[in-house]
Write an enzyme that holds these catalytic residues in place. Structure first.
Site, short mmCIF file in Angstrom:
data_model
loop_
_atom_site.label_atom_id
_atom_site.label_comp_id
_atom_site.label_asym_id
_atom_site.label_seq_id
_atom_site.Cartn_x
_atom_site.Cartn_y
_atom_site.Cartn_z
N TYR A 171 0.79 -1.35 0.11
CA TYR A 171 -0.01 0.01 -0.03
C TYR A 171 0.98 1.43 -0.20
O TYR A 171 1.79 1.35 0.80
CB TYR A 171 -0.82 0.11 1.30
CG TYR A 171 -1.52 1.30 1.33
CD1 TYR A 171 -2.64 1.49 0.52
CD2 TYR A 171 -1.22 2.22 2.50
CE1 TYR A 171 -3.18 3.02 0.66
CE2 TYR A 171 -1.84 3.57 2.44
CZ TYR A 171 -3.09 3.91 1.69
OH TYR A 171 -3.61 4.78 1.76
N GLY B 290 -5.82 5.35 0.15
CA GLY B 290 -7.34 5.36 0.60
C GLY B 290 -8.09 4.43 -0.29
O GLY B 290 -7.61 3.25 -0.73
#
Length: 523
Positions: free
Chosen positions: A62, A69
């Site tokens: 990530y 998000g």
């Protein structure tokens, strides 16, 4: 240790390890002590960065090769990875409102630095060194107050800090707001260049709410000391019996804060000629009076100080524990762990600990403010105190007004504190396409606590003005305790006794400066 930047600060800087205490934070924030990163810190940063560089080559992580998000489902191509890190900074610099005062921004930068020094962020050491240079040189990013919901941390405010680290945005430097690029050039500093995930790491976490909270705590601790001193001086003015602060009475209740406040009061009142001994006056001999001219027990705002300020003291201790734990933690996401050779995805950016604590702190300071407002009312209300002219007016009654109008300010300010004490911690609103479906509102809570503390200093300033006027009204300056005499003399040096009516707004401001200036330093 390798020096990447030309330094321009005084000698003997504080050697930074990866943990910090409140006392050291005080030195950095209030005494401008400079920092230098220790060799173990630098090694920890390099170890974390090198591990992430190797580990991330063939994995989906990530914020390195995904969007942010709710956009994390989109993979980012290799040629765009660096641009991704710049994009999160530029896109999230969307704050609004007044700029956060410089000391609070500096505290946020210190908090961000210590997150990186845990060695669990995978950032390049140049980022930590550049933040250190900003702190040492007084280069303070322009950061608007509003924008954080406190989960993914302080994305918006941290983006404004990050914007300056890449040479964009604006900073405050030597008293002026300027474009960052020119200030960096003037200081011989280069903007930070992205390596792996620094854009995400510098914007993702609780550092702004924590920095605000640290400054709040230091000011609140100072305020607590003044609340104790003012309460002693109030009881000297009222010539109270002193057993309400006695050790046997307060040790009969098992609360550390109450016992400590009583101890502090006994220390302050030592050698006072104003307070009375109950055993000498009411326990000695036969008493046949039907009405006692002197109150057997004073009002709660004079007598119940240990019980009122005790919980405030306990909250200050807990706030210190929470904030120091937070600043010495890795508060971004994901967590890079060279020890276990893994990268963990979770929510260490969530600000609930700080949010909850700032709500409790502002409630505690509001109660302290309410106590000060009631003590003002006692001083100013001649039919209650029975010994002073209305509003401690030393002029001609009716023609002059003393501190009458100052009470309006204290009352209205206290009322605002009471309203602001409603909690933010339970005011979560989902946002970010419901990715952030429960948030902390920690920065709002810290900002509201900041306002409450500033308000409290305004009320305390008016109380102290009333106290010194009352001491002169009663001509007891030579009878109060030595510690009270010292405070009285210091205040009278810039706030002389008055009889004629004059504007008092400048005196209130001067008193606030005096109360904040550091009589009670962090231990």
């Amino acid at each position: 240790m390798q020096k990447l930047y030309k330094t321009a600060y005084h000698t003997n800087p504080m050697l930074v390890e990866n943990t910090i205490t409140l006392a050291s934070l005080y030195k950095i924030l209030f005494e401008e002590e400079p920092l230098t990163l220790s060799d173990p810190c630098m090694q920890k940063l390099e170890e974390s960065f090198n591990f992430l560089k190797t580990f991330s080559n063939d994995k989906i992580i990530y914020g390195i090769n995904t969007g942010f998000g709710p956009m994390a489902q989109y993979r980012i191509e290799d040629e765009s990875l660096s641009q991704l890190q710049y994009n999160i900074i530029r896109s999230h610099a969307t704050g609004a409102g007044q700029p956060l005062p410089e000391r609070y921004v500096k505290a946020a930068m210190v908090a961000r630095l210590y997150t990186f020094l845990q060695g669990k962020s995978g950032v390049h050491k140049e980022l930590a060194l550049l933040i250190t240079e900003f702190i040492n040189r007084g280069i303070i990013p322009y950061v608007p107050e509003h924008g954080s919901v406190g989960a993914s941390g302080d994305l918006v405010q941290l983006a404004h800090i990050a914007l300056t680290l890449i040479g964009e945005g604006e900073v405050f430097y030597q008293g002026k707001k300027r474009d960052t690029a020119s200030v960096l050039a003037e200081n011989g500093l280069q903007p930070f260049q992205m390596h792996i995930r620094e854009g995400l790491s510098v914007t993702n976490g609780t550092s702004v709410m924590t920095g605000i909270g640290i400054v709040n705590l230091i000011y609140a601790r100072q305020l607590m000391q003044w609340a104790v001193g003012a309460s002693v001086m109030m009881n000297e003015i009222a010539t109270s019996y002193d057993d309400f602060m006695s050790e046997p009475l307060n040790e009969a209740k098992q609360h550390e804060g109450q016992q400590e406040i009583a101890r502090m009061m006994r220390q302050w009142v030592k050698d006072s000629l104003c307070v009375r001994k109950r055993e000498n006056e009411l326990y000695n001999g036969k008493h046949e009076e039907k009405i006692f001219t002197h109150k057997v027990q004073p009002y709660y705002s004079l007598r119940c100080i240990p019980q009122i300020l005790g919980p405030v003291y306990d909250e200050l201790l807990n706030a210190e524990k929470v904030l120091i734990n937070e600043i010495n933690s890795a508060c971004d996401n994901p967590i890079v762990d060279p020890d276990t050779q893994n990268v963990y995805h979770g929510g260490n950016f969530h600000g609930d600990y700080v949010s909850f604590e700032m709500d409790k702190l502002k409630i505690a300071v509001t109660k302290l403010t309410m106590l000060a407002e009631r003590q003002i009312n006692y001083l100013f209300h001649d039919r209650i105190n029975g010994i002073l002219p209305p509003f401690v007016n030393m002029g001609v009654l009716g023609l002059n007004y003393g501190l009458q109008a100052s009470q309006f300010t204290a009352t209205s300010t206290t009322a605002e504190c009471q309203t602001l004490s409603n909690p933010m911690y339970v005011h979560s609103i989902p946002n970010n396409n419901d990715n952030q479906d429960i948030v902390s509102m920690g920065t709002n809570s810290a900002l509201m606590a900041k306002t409450v503390i500033e308000n409290a200093y305004q009320v305390m300033a008016i109380l102290m003005m009333g106290i010194v006027q009352a001491i002169d009204c009663l001509d007891i300056a030579d009878r109060i305790s030595p510690r009270s005499q010292q405070v009285y003399k210091e205040i009278r040096a810039f706030f002389p006794v008055f009889r004629e009516d004059t504007p008092k707004y400048k005196e209130i401001e001067s008193m606030m400066v005096y109360l904040k200036k550091g009589r009670f330093q962090e231990k």
